[in-house]
Each structure stands twice: as structure tokens, then as C-alpha cells.
Design a protein around this motif. Structure first.
Motif, PDB file in Angstrom:
ATOM      1  N   TYR A 230      38.190  86.231  83.328  1.00 50.31           N
ATOM      2  CA  TYR A 230      36.851  85.797  82.897  1.00 50.31           C
ATOM      3  C   TYR A 230      36.274  84.842  83.936  1.00 50.31           C
ATOM      4  CZ  TYR A 230      33.139  83.909  79.872  1.00 50.31           C
ATOM      5  OH  TYR A 230      31.925  83.527  79.339  1.00 50.31           O
ATOM      6  N   LYS A 231      35.007  85.067  84.344  1.00 48.60           N
ATOM      7  CA  LYS A 231      34.445  84.325  85.475  1.00 48.60           C
ATOM      8  C   LYS A 231      33.333  83.353  85.093  1.00 48.60           C
ATOM      9  CE  LYS A 231      33.706  88.320  87.591  1.00 48.60           C
ATOM     10  NZ  LYS A 231      34.560  89.283  86.866  1.00 48.60           N
ATOM     11  N   ARG A 232      32.923  83.328  83.835  1.00 45.91           N
ATOM     12  CA  ARG A 232      31.778  82.498  83.460  1.00 45.91           C
ATOM     13  C   ARG A 232      32.205  81.324  82.583  1.00 45.91           C
ATOM     14  NH1 ARG A 232      26.577  86.502  82.738  1.00 45.91           N
ATOM     15  NH2 ARG A 232      27.040  87.856  84.523  1.00 45.91           N
ATOM     16  N   ASP A 233      31.210  80.519  82.172  1.00 42.84           N
ATOM     17  CA  ASP A 233      31.505  79.375  81.308  1.00 42.84           C
ATOM     18  C   ASP A 233      31.923  79.827  79.914  1.00 42.84           C
ATOM     19  OD1 ASP A 233      31.372  76.990  82.669  1.00 42.84           O
ATOM     20  OD2 ASP A 233      29.210  76.780  82.460  1.00 42.84           O
ATOM     21  N   LEU A 234      32.941  79.187  79.368  1.00 44.87           N
ATOM     22  CA  LEU A 234      33.265  79.326  77.964  1.00 44.87           C
ATOM     23  C   LEU A 234      32.185  78.606  77.164  1.00 44.87           C
ATOM     24  CD1 LEU A 234      35.153  79.725  75.470  1.00 44.87           C
ATOM     25  CD2 LEU A 234      36.316  77.624  76.181  1.00 44.87           C
ATOM     26  N   LEU A 235      31.586  79.275  76.176  1.00 46.45           N
ATOM     27  CA  LEU A 235      30.546  78.669  75.346  1.00 46.45           C
ATOM     28  C   LEU A 235      31.140  78.334  73.987  1.00 46.45           C
ATOM     29  CD1 LEU A 235      27.477  80.947  76.195  1.00 46.45           C
ATOM     30  CD2 LEU A 235      28.114  78.751  77.198  1.00 46.45           C
ATOM     31  N   LEU A 236      30.913  77.103  73.541  1.00 49.53           N
ATOM     32  CA  LEU A 236      31.497  76.633  72.277  1.00 49.53           C
ATOM     33  C   LEU A 236      30.395  76.307  71.279  1.00 49.53           C
ATOM     34  CD1 LEU A 236      33.555  74.878  74.660  1.00 49.53           C
ATOM     35  CD2 LEU A 236      34.864  75.585  72.661  1.00 49.53           C
ATOM     36  N   LEU A 237      30.503  76.892  70.108  1.00 52.98           N
ATOM     37  CA  LEU A 237      29.509  76.682  69.060  1.00 52.98           C
ATOM     38  C   LEU A 237      29.614  75.263  68.525  1.00 52.98           C
ATOM     39  CD1 LEU A 237      27.384  78.186  67.247  1.00 52.98           C
ATOM     40  CD2 LEU A 237      29.239  78.431  65.600  1.00 52.98           C
ATOM     41  N   HIS A 238      28.468  74.570  68.408  1.00 54.72           N
ATOM     42  CA  HIS A 238      28.496  73.227  67.824  1.00 54.72           C
ATOM     43  C   HIS A 238      27.796  73.207  66.472  1.00 54.72           C
ATOM     44  CE1 HIS A 238      24.292  72.447  68.851  1.00 54.72           C
ATOM     45  NE2 HIS A 238      24.530  72.670  70.131  1.00 54.72           N
ATOM     46  N   SER A 239      27.897  72.105  65.776  1.00 54.83           N
ATOM     47  CA  SER A 239      27.447  72.013  64.391  1.00 54.83           C
ATOM     48  C   SER A 239      25.950  72.218  64.230  1.00 54.83           C
ATOM     49  CB  SER A 239      27.830  70.644  63.815  1.00 54.83           C
ATOM     50  OG  SER A 239      27.268  69.604  64.609  1.00 54.83           O
TER      51      SER A 239
END
Length: 675
Positions: A230-239
Motif C-alpha cells: 500500500y502506497k498512500r496514507d492510511l485514513l482513520l475515521l474520527h468521531s
């Protein structure tokens, strides 16, 4: 080419993987057993099971419960707090209120940072932001050296009135970084620049204690994904309903508290929109609890008043969700007065409902649905076989206590559960000034579609929508979000004492910072959307209402008129002759992530036959030969008149009498209720 989007939602029992092919719009799902000791193991197992080539993934989005679980279990690294002299106990004193108002013997949970690790330094800024006592650099360095010897892993800096002038907090951070360069420092003037010191201190404290846990988790997951290609940013869901990059997580880790349940709310809004409903209530019913959310005119309700543990508020904006103890495993019991109750106690996944055959003999909602014939003999595509005789035996005990037949007792158990969920829907709808009859109900989660129509009927909601994969709808929600940051600035002024130019200048400054932050995260300027709002109140109040500001501010009267209208909608009351005060300026900065279109299916004209038939009870009446359909067999355009049951891998859909279900072009099942 990178043409796949992957979303992961980690639950207590299963880790759900949702894979979207950008070229075809087709979605497929995968489940893996969750690994509570290290959720990353379950995620990587799910990716492996699904056969995902990470080098072809264009976007990887993740809803995580790591921060939430760390706060609940208090498995937190040693963290310190530095306060102004005389204010070290603000987070311990709290507000003096109680979650259970009349229970004077229930102790409040202790602070996340014990008193021995809350130290003070001389400094003082007054209520106008002027320096009365400069920060004592020598004392600050002494405190920094003490904390280094103690081996703390994070520090929260909370000075009184820093929301007006954060210079002392910034200097304290500089000193800490000189002494402990690798220790994360959260300062209240950047985390939450708001007047009320307890809420500001508490939010900063939560941010600090969760930071090492969350950053370590995000770094390790990012490394694992990178190793896979995987070459891109990990996206994390926030509240708040957006996603963050790892760079933002380092500064605002507390935003990931409540991450997991936000995804379902986002998905329910999107699915309702596809079906033509701007107003939607999400009913996410799992094995232990039910999460209820609401979207009005396409916008999810957001709150600033939430917490993981009562007494320690987190003031970051969050999607408003009402959670109650109602799930498939919720236990039926009788109180001392002889009334039948349902939940919040739960049989959980182990031993589970009586029909699982793992030793529990107390009736649950699942057992009641098995007795009524609404739940079939197997779960998870045949992986779990349910023992109907054990379900009947458990429900018979309830029947004996209340002088009912076994089917009547099962119906009563289900009705109590439905009433509990309906009450929770009333809290988030009628209690906020909205009429449920103006909404569609999106029923999802493993058990939502079993109860959705009954809950809707109790509230006169005209339509129920069941997504194609109800059990993994929360994972789908992770694919439908944008990068989002929320900015807030105190603005304590009466409306008559300010000017449009002053407010406009403050918003412009926030917008400049927002654009810089999104640009740093790689968001193109054309994809940036900025949404303004103002917290306002009548003079003399301290609770506020958030009023959207649609564009540039040209006059104050337009703002106050909008507040009067919003106040009337919320409370059915307004006082146009009462002066209005401003409290906070808020800015939502959105970096729009391109959304892939879901696959559209044309009607085929095929009318599939039921896979089987069985007796199913509705309103204490048996309906022999009720048709049982398999979800995968139902094409777009197909209609089913109730009573009927639709079974699929991750859920069961109940279509009662006096209702008609229609399969739309996205393969959602839309159930219309007569009357």
C-alpha cells in the motif's frame, strides 16, 4: 492500476472488510475473527482471506475502537498534567453532577491522570488574556525534569484562561520538548480553546493519555500495509464523521474515541440518500447494543457533549448517537414488581443466546425470534446452527412467570425490546424537535432488520430501508467519508457589541489555518470545502445552539434571526425581544475524497420463488407457509408483500403483514408500511 477501495471496521467479535471496485461499483465483503489482544492481526487476516493485493488499493479507510477500548479498560500509559498553581484538581472536582442523579452512593470514576502526576507551575493570565504573572521558566524546567525521572509517556498542559492567550502553554511545551523530545505534549489552547476549564482540561487530558496508544497502533498498521504494497496514507475515521491522516492523529488522538460507531451513521445517511430520503434515522442493532443516529436534510446531527466515562467530557464535535443495551443477545428478565424487562444485560458472544447451546438458559431476543419463526435455523450462511428446542425452553421460563403461552412470551420479549429502541429514537428525534414521521428508518447491523419494521410502526415512520449487506454497513461507511478537521474559537460577545467585520476577520484567520492543514495533508485546493457555524444563546444562558452560517457575514441581524428560528425548532419557543450572545465560532474544513459510484442494477422481470416456507408468528397469530426468500436471489424491481422473511449471510429481514418490500436499483430493500 490502483482501482480498489478497502474499508475495515473492527468489532468485538468480527472484523468486517468492505471492498469496492472503482471501475464496476461492485462491493464484496469479508469477515475475519477479531483479535482483541492486537486488532492489527485480525485486520491483516481479513485482508489475506479476501485476497486483496494492497498494491492495487487506492484508498484504505479504517474505523477503530483502539482509543475507546483503552479509555474504557484504562490500559493507558503513565501521563502527567501540568496546571496553573491552584488548579491541579479541576479534573477531579468536575462539575459536581452525576450520571445517576439519585444514587448518592455510586462513586465517580477517578481521573485518567492521578493527583500525584498533576503538577503545577506559577503563571497567570486574566479573563481578558493579559499576562498577570509570567511563566516561571525555572519552575517549568524543574517540573520537566521531575516528569522525565518518572518516565511519563505523555503530558497535558492546562493553564487557566489559556483559551484566550496560549503563550504560556506554548512556552511550557518548548521546555518539555527540550527535556523530553520524544514525549508527546497536548496543550489545551490548541486542543480545545474554550472557556469552561473543566471541559477544556478534560478533553486535553483524554487527548494526552490516548496519544501514545493510538500513535503506536497507527504506526504499526501503516507499516504492515506498506509492507504489503500500500502506497498512500492510511485514513482513520474520527468521531466527527470525517477521516484523519496519521499526521493529524499525533496531535488530536482523542478524536478517534467513538470512531467505530460513527461509520454506521455515515453509511445510513448515504443509503437513505440513494433511496431518495433526505431525512434518515439509523438503527444499528448488533449482538449487545443498538446505536441510533439521525440525519436531517442530508446532514448528520453533531454534538459537543459526549464522553467515554461520565464526568470526563470530550468536547471535539462528534456525530450524535444514542446507544442502548438492546441486541440479539439482550436478556429477558422480570423485575421485583413483576414487569418483563429486556437488557441491558446481555449473553454476549459467549455463551450467547440459549439456542447457541453453550450453556446459557436465559431467554434472549434471538431466542424469542427463533421461537416466533422469524429467525431461521442457521446463522452466518450455515456456519452456526441454532437449537430451536433450547430457545423454546428458555422462553417457556418467561411464559411461566407471566402466565403466557410460549409464543405469547416470545412476542412479549420482542415487543419490550422494540419499545426500548423506539424510546431511544424518540430521544434523538422528538426530543430534539423532529417528527419521526418525516424520516425513513435505515435498519442494519446483524439484528436491525429483524426489528426495524416493528420499531418504525410504533413511531409511525413510513418506510424502512435495509442495505444490501446489513451486517457490514459500518465498514461501508468508512468508504464514504472525507478528510475533515474542526476548528473552534471562543468569541464571547453580545450581538449588539460586535460587527460583521470583526466576526468575518476571525473566520478568515481560521480558514487560512484550515487550508494550510489540508494542503499539508495533500488535499488539492479545488477539493476543499469550508463550512461556518456559530454557537449562540440568549443573554443569561450558558447552554448554546449551533447555527449554520451559509456565507460571508454582512449583518448581525441575519445571524440573530437564524438563532431565533433554530431555537424555536429545537424547543418550540422563542423570544425575539431577548438579546442574543455569541459564544464560539466554529469551522468545519473538509477535503473532499472522490466517491466511487455503487453499481446500478436494472430490473430483470424475473420473479424468484421462495427458497422455503415455514410458520412465522406476527401479532400472536401464526402465519403458516410464510415464504422465505434468499437475498442473493432477489433482483432489482422485485416486490414482496408481507408476511415474508428474507435471509442472507449476515442478517435476516422481517417483512410483517400490512407492509410491502421493494428491491431498488442499488439492491436496497425498501419496506413501505400501510397506514
Amino acid at each position: 492500476m490502483e482501482s480498489i477501495r478497502v474499508a475495515v471496521d473492527v468489532g468485538g467479535t468480527f472484523t468486517d472488510i468492505c471492498i469496492l471496485d472503482e471501475e464496476t461499483g461492485q462491493i464484496r465483503v469479508e469477515k475475519a475473527s477479531s483479535t482483541p489482544s492486537d486488532p492489527i492481526e485480525g485486520i491483516m487476516n481479513g485482508i489475506s482471506n479476501a485476497g486483496i493485493d494492497l498494491s492495487k488499493v487506492a484508498l484504505f479507510s479504517h474505523g477503530t475502537t483502539v482509543a475507546t477500548n483503552a479509555l474504557i479498560t484504562r490500559r493507558l500509559p503513565r501521563t502527567a498534567m501540568i496546571c496553573s498553581q491552584g488548579y491541579r484538581d479541576v479534573v477531579e472536582i468536575r462539575r459536581g453532577n452525576r450520571n445517576e442523579l439519585w444514587d448518592a452512593y455510586k462513586d465517580m470514576p477517578g481521573s485518567y491522570i492521578p493527583r500525584r502526576d498533576r503538577l503545577t507551575v506559577p503563571e497567570r493570565i486574566d479573563f481578558e488574556g493579559k499576562v498577570l504573572t509570567p511563566l516561571d521558566d525555572k519552575a517549568a524546567r524543574d517540573v520537566a525534569r521531575i516528569l522525565k525521572r518518572r518516565g511519563v509517556k505523555a503530558v497535558a498542559v492546562c493553564f487557566i484562561n489559556a483559551y484566550l492567550n496560549g503563550s504560556h502553554e506554548r512556552r511550557m511545551r518548548e521546555i518539555l520538548k527540550e527535556v523530553m523530545p520524544d514525549v508527546p505534549v497536548s496543550i489545551s489552547s490548541e486542543v480545545m480553546a474554550e472557556i469552561f476549564e473543566h471541559e477544556r482540561f478534560s478533553t486535553t487530558m483524554v487527548n494526552a493519555v490516548s496519544s501514545p496508544v493510538v500513535v503506536d497502533y497507527v504506526d504499526r498498521l501503516g507499516e504492515k500495509l506498506a509492507e504489503g504494497g500500500y502506497k498512500r496514507d492510511l485514513l482513520l475515521l474520527h468521531s466527527g464523521g470525517g477521516v484523519m491522516t496519521p499526521a493529524s492523529v499525533r496531535d488530536f488522538s482523542a478524536r478517534l474515541a467513538g470512531s467505530g460507531i460513527a461509520a454506521g451513521a455515515i453509511a445510513s445517511r448515504h443509503i437513505a440518500g440513494l433511496c431518495g430520503y433526505e431525512n434518515a434515522i439509523g438503527l444499528d442493532m448488533g449482538g449487545t447494543s443498538t446505536d441510533i443516529s439521525m440525519a436531517y436534510k442530508g446532514e448528520l446531527r453533531v454534538t459537543n457533549d459526549w464522553f467515554i466515562e461520565f464526568g470526563y467530557p470530550i468536547r471535539f464535535p462528534a456525530i450524535e448517537i444514542v446507544t442502548i443495551g438492546a441486541g440479539g443477545g439482550s436478556l429477558a428478565w422480570t423485575d421485583p414488581a413483576g414487569s418483563l424487562k429486556n437488557g441491558p444485560q446481555s449473553a454476549g458472544a459467549d455463551p450467547g443466546p440459549a439456542c447457541y447451546g453453550n450453556g446459557n438458559m436465559q431467554a434472549t431476543n434471538t431466542d424469542a425470534n427463533v421461537v416466533l419463526g422469524r429467525q431461521g435455523p442457521t446463522l452466518a450462511g450455515g456456519k452456526i446452527t441454532l437449537k430451536a428446542e433450547l430457545a423454546a425452553e428458555a422462553v417457556a421460563a418467561v411464559a411461566k412467570d407471566h402466565d403466557l403461552t410460549v409464543p405469547e412470551a416470545a412476542e412479549a420479549i420482542v415487543k419490550v425490546a422494540n419499545a426500548n429502541m423506539a424510546d431511544a429514537v424518540r430521544i434523538i428525534s422528538i426530543g430534539r424537535g423532529y417528527d419521526p414521521r418525516d424520516f425513513a428508518l435505515v435498519a442494519f447491523g446483524g439484528a436491525g432488520a429483524l426489528h426495524g419494521v416493528d420499531v418504525a410502526r410504533e413511531l409511525s415512520i413510513p418506510a424502512v430501508i435495509v442495505p444490501p449487506n446489513p451486517g457490514v454497513t459500518s465498514a461501508l461507511g468508512c468508504l464514504l467519508v472525507d478528510v475533515q478537521h474542526d476548528f473552534k474559537e471562543s468569541f464571547l460577545k453580545a450581538a449588539r457589541n460586535t460587527t460583521p467585520e470583526e466576526i468575518e476577520a476571525r473566520f478568515k484567520a481560521m480558514e487560512t489555518e484550515a487550508v494550510m492543514r489540508l494542503s499539508h495533508e495533500g488535499v488539492d485546493g479545488k477539493d476543499i470545502v469550508l463550512q461556518r457555524s456559530i454557537d449562540m444563546m440568549y443573554e443569561g444562558q450558558w447552554r448554546t445552539l449551533t447555527v449554520p452560517v451559509p456565507g460571508s457575514i454582512t449583518d448581525i441581524k441575519g445571524l440573530t434571526d437564524a438563532f431565533h428560528r433554530e431555537y424555536e425548532r429545537e424547543y418550540a419557543y422563542r423570544r425575539d425581544d431577548t438579546p442574543v450572545e455569541f459564544f464560539n465560532l466554529q469551522l468545519k474544513a473538509i477535503g473532499v475524497v472522490p466517491k466511487a459510484d455503487l453499481a446500478v442494477h436494472e430490473p430483470t422481470g424475473v420473479r424468484p420463488e421462495p427458497a422455503s416456507r415455514r410458520e412465522v408468528w406476527f401479532d400472536n397469530q401464526p402465519h403458516a407457509n410464510t415464504p422465505i426468500f434468499t437475498r442473493e436471489d432477489l433482483p432489482a424491481g422485485f416486490e414482496i408483500a408481507g408476511p415474508a422473511i428474507v435471509e442472507q449471510f449476515d442478517s435476516t429481514i422481517v417483512i410483517p403483514p400490512k407492509s410491502v418490500a421493494h428491491v431498488d436499483k442499488y439492491l436496497n430493500i425498501v419496506i413501505k408500511l400501510e397506514g
